[in-house]
Design a protein around this motif. Structure first.
Motif, mmCIF file in Angstrom:
data_model
loop_
_atom_site.group_PDB
_atom_site.id
_atom_site.type_symbol
_atom_site.label_atom_id
_atom_site.label_comp_id
_atom_site.label_asym_id
_atom_site.label_seq_id
_atom_site.Cartn_x
_atom_site.Cartn_y
_atom_site.Cartn_z
ATOM 1 N N PRO A 1 -0.507 -6.265 59.938
ATOM 2 C CA PRO A 1 -0.252 -7.542 59.256
ATOM 3 C C PRO A 1 -1.523 -8.390 59.180
ATOM 4 O O PRO A 1 -2.419 -8.263 60.022
ATOM 5 N N HIS A 2 -1.591 -9.231 58.166
ATOM 6 C CA HIS A 2 -2.755 -10.116 58.001
ATOM 7 C C HIS A 2 -2.735 -11.174 59.105
ATOM 8 O O HIS A 2 -1.674 -11.729 59.408
ATOM 9 N N LEU A 3 -3.890 -11.447 59.667
ATOM 10 C CA LEU A 3 -3.993 -12.451 60.737
ATOM 11 C C LEU A 3 -3.321 -13.763 60.345
ATOM 12 O O LEU A 3 -2.620 -14.388 61.143
ATOM 13 N N LYS A 4 -3.515 -14.189 59.071
ATOM 14 C CA LYS A 4 -2.958 -15.480 58.631
ATOM 15 C C LYS A 4 -1.433 -15.532 58.798
ATOM 16 O O LYS A 4 -0.871 -16.605 58.924
ATOM 17 N N ASN A 5 -0.782 -14.367 58.771
ATOM 18 C CA ASN A 5 0.673 -14.348 58.846
ATOM 19 C C ASN A 5 1.223 -14.283 60.270
ATOM 20 O O ASN A 5 2.431 -14.365 60.460
ATOM 21 N N VAL A 6 0.368 -14.102 61.249
ATOM 22 C CA VAL A 6 0.879 -13.966 62.618
ATOM 23 C C VAL A 6 0.439 -15.092 63.553
ATOM 24 O O VAL A 6 0.969 -15.225 64.652
ATOM 25 N N ILE A 7 -0.530 -15.909 63.118
ATOM 26 C CA ILE A 7 -0.997 -17.004 63.980
ATOM 27 C C ILE A 7 0.124 -18.016 64.201
ATOM 28 O O ILE A 7 0.781 -18.424 63.256
ATOM 29 N N ASN A 8 0.296 -18.408 65.452
ATOM 30 C CA ASN A 8 1.208 -19.506 65.759
ATOM 31 C C ASN A 8 0.389 -20.802 65.765
ATOM 32 O O ASN A 8 -0.435 -21.009 66.650
ATOM 33 N N PRO A 9 0.598 -21.694 64.777
ATOM 34 C CA PRO A 9 -0.252 -22.882 64.646
ATOM 35 C C PRO A 9 -0.150 -23.818 65.846
ATOM 36 O O PRO A 9 -1.008 -24.680 66.025
ATOM 37 N N ALA A 10 0.881 -23.651 66.671
ATOM 38 C CA ALA A 10 1.046 -24.536 67.818
ATOM 39 C C ALA A 10 0.393 -23.978 69.081
ATOM 40 O O ALA A 10 0.477 -24.573 70.146
ATOM 41 N N SER A 11 -0.299 -22.835 68.969
ATOM 42 C CA SER A 11 -0.942 -22.239 70.147
ATOM 43 C C SER A 11 -2.003 -23.164 70.713
ATOM 44 O O SER A 11 -2.689 -23.865 69.977
ATOM 45 N N THR A 12 -2.144 -23.136 72.027
ATOM 46 C CA THR A 12 -3.225 -23.902 72.645
ATOM 47 C C THR A 12 -4.350 -22.995 73.125
ATOM 48 O O THR A 12 -5.453 -23.453 73.368
ATOM 49 N N GLU A 13 -4.064 -21.703 73.263
ATOM 50 C CA GLU A 13 -5.092 -20.746 73.678
ATOM 51 C C GLU A 13 -4.912 -19.459 72.896
ATOM 52 O O GLU A 13 -3.774 -19.057 72.616
ATOM 53 N N MET A 14 -6.002 -18.826 72.573
ATOM 54 C CA MET A 14 -5.920 -17.621 71.769
ATOM 55 C C MET A 14 -7.165 -16.771 72.028
ATOM 56 O O MET A 14 -8.254 -17.315 72.212
ATOM 57 N N ILE A 15 -6.974 -15.457 72.050
ATOM 58 C CA ILE A 15 -8.126 -14.555 72.171
ATOM 59 C C ILE A 15 -8.142 -13.684 70.928
ATOM 60 O O ILE A 15 -7.100 -13.168 70.524
#
Lengths: 234, 234
Positions: free
Chosen positions: B169-183
């Motif tokens: 899947p495309h990254l844009k479709n899986v990002i949770n915009p409410a995340s506070t940390e991400m790797i």
């Protein structure tokens, strides 16, 4: 891989293998891209259909349909104020990878240096190599450098100008994902002058932001292209 | 501008100016970032609130609230397989402009060359300069290079691995915009090996695509950062 220019057409323009060209498309193909009768170009309908076409005067003949998997459904023209030194090489390379259709190097109030013909040759070679490496179907067109004000007069497509300072909406929030053609302009180191922004707005450009941090002139086009391609690619 | 490390905390961790640290945060601050008792760092709640804090053993003392306008609401750690030559300089520069919190250069199966300590110094200098130029409030942390497999073992944050080949899947479709940390991890020229992708998936990384074209190792991190920051920044 051929270095063919491409234009977006409305499905209604195609009938019996003939594309009837609008006045604006005739101007773009003839004056901006400098194609002559008999030259070939690509027509795309923005819904995934592509055709190889041959230019006549007010219309074009469809030669064959094309199969395209790695091209964007939107034809993006990037107008970039020329940065100093060789920094434009990297802009051409990255933006080709990201699917740009046409790059117009522009001379702005803060970058007046006219590049040599050798530079243009070099950018076209870089675009060809980058298109191959990124497995694109077509090589983007690199136009001859023009003055920013000259370009702004003649456009009617959806168009944006990126500006770091000022309270403008974020590009991501204004892109219409169904667009088939789009022009986006990014400024020089130090930004556009106030007068350039005013002229661009008068010519129908919408000023947009690329986020809260100040980006370098070489980073801004990559960010803009990423946002547009992510919005428009399914 | 100080080069302070930062971590995201849940609002419930802060009481009476004391931050109670989770076991994982203690490990991250002490073992990964190598902070000692008395060292200062930044705590952020992912909702726009930032505090300067001082490390004790299992907790930290809030010293003062911070005003931050140009930082992302998400703390992004970028794991980049080291490209050849000086190409990493440009990755550090661009990703700092785009708001990255931490960059971990990783040695992958296809890039085994261990960089010199001088290189690490150089990257930290570039990050400091780029943070200033882009008007950020903080300088991102550049970690010492580590083997990719070593890093994957110890993470529990939301994490993605970018891979050009394969139907992900495309990254844009899986990002949770409410995340506070991400790797997010991006691969070397030639891509990750199958084994690396398998190991990453086993360690909880979600494989994602950055679009239909093949991006160079130096372009992919810039694209990934752009997509995440655009998703998470209001």
């Amino acid at each position: 891989m051929s270095q063919l220019q491409r234009i977006a057409i409305a499905p209604s323009q195609l009938q019996n293998q003939q594309i009837s060209l609008t006045k604006e498309q005739q101007h773009y193909l003839g004056r901006v891209l400098r194609l002559r009768e008999g030259d070939r170009f690509i027509a795309m309908d923005g819904r995934g259909k592509w055709w190889l076409a041959q230019l006549a005067t007010e219309q074009a003949q469809v030669l064959e349909p094309l199969t395209v998997l790695t091209e964007l459904p939107v034809s993006i023209t990037l107008m970039v104020a020329l940065p100093k030194g060789n920094a434009f090489d990297e802009v051409v390379r990255c933006c080709t990878e990201l699917g740009v259709a046409c790059i117009a190097p522009v001379l702005s109030d803060r970058t007046l240096l006219k590049p040599s013909p050798q530079k243009l040759e070099r950018w076209r070679r870089i675009a060809t190599e980058a298109a191959e490496q990124s497995e694109r179907s077509f090589v983007p067109t690199i136009l001859e450098p023009v003055a920013f004000n000259a370009v702004t007069a003649n456009v009617t497509t959806q168009r944006y100008i990126c500006e770091a300072r000022g309270e403008y909406p974020h590009l991501k929030n204004v892109i219409n994902p169904a667009s088939t053609e789009m022009i986006i302009a990014t400024g020089p180191e130090g930004g556009w002058t106030e007068k350039e922004i005013e002229n661009a707005i008068a010519a129908g450009f919408q000023p947009v932001s690329l986020g809260r941090r100040i980006l370098r002139a070489v980073t801004a086009p990559v960010v803009a292209l990423t946002l547009i391609s992510a919005s428009c690619e399914v």
